[in-house]
Design an enzyme around this catalytic site. Sequence first.
Site: not given
Length: 283
Positions: A54, A98, A121
């Site tokens: 990322k 994460q 997200d």
Amino acid sequence: MLGEKVIDGRQIASKIRSRLKAEVAELKEKGICPGLAVVIVGDDPASRVYVNMKKKACAEIGIYSEEYTLPQETTQQELLDLVKRLNGKEDIHGILVQLPLPGHLDEEEVIDAIAVRKDVDAFHPVNVGKIMIGNYDFLPCTPAGVMELIKETGIEITGKECVVVGRSNIVGKPQSMLLLQQHGTVTVCHSRTKNLKEVCKRADILVVAVGRAQMITGDMIKPGAVVIDVGMNRLENKKLVGDVDFDSAAAVAGAITPVPGGVGPMTIAMLMKNTVKAAQLQA
Ligand code: NDP
């Protein structure tokens, strides 16, 4: 020819990243630099790999990124305090925590604490609700990436039999909603589904997100179907494989994604897209 059937996620993701790079350059001319904060707790090796990918994508596109690496023993309060601080940070437009978090931490509470406008997200309940209604700012990265891959095949989703295997909150459920919004006739399968083979065999579009190596075999696939394999499983010999048995499935399918090089790169490209969009919306 097998090559013509394989949907090249790497190439499609690379095209998307190039487009985003140009968009970021335009934003920078207006004095806006998209910023993404990535929070990682503990030392899970797979999470580490994803975070590095990322960050690399951010650097390529010109997105400013910050990484917060917290020790395994981080408390819930410490993590919530960090999220709160990032919510108020003006140079950060997107926050990604994460997952999975270490077992002693409450993921749901952490996701709830992320500002809705920075939730790149799209896991926050408000964003999930917006997706359900069909009026959203962000789509969850993996299902959004799958939709892009299906688009690339040129197949029209309207009226097609779509089968999603898996009903997780991050893949299966939102995936089925997106296919429904595109007017597919959607069936969602899970661990209690009876006659999985028969149901899968009905699918014109089959999306598999289970986490079981090579469980979907060619005899479960309708000839000519589009098969999208979200799964990522490490075999004992360290080889990375999907939830679909690629060789037997590719012999039957009309189009199929490989693992690696299918959905994975798209997930990251969609995260970049959401971060750029978050910056545009917050500007
Ligand atoms: P989860 O474990 O959260 O969900 C798995 C789903 O599969 C559940 O709904 C479960 O059913 C269902 N399932 C389990 N066994 C069977 C079975 N025998 N038959 C039918 N359904 C079954 O996984 P995720 O959705 O998070 O991830 C799925 C896979 O996708 C994993 O391999 C993961 O690594 C990969 N992944 C890849 C990403 C990428 O970028 N490429 C991103 C995210 C995930 P039930 O609900 O009944 O338990």
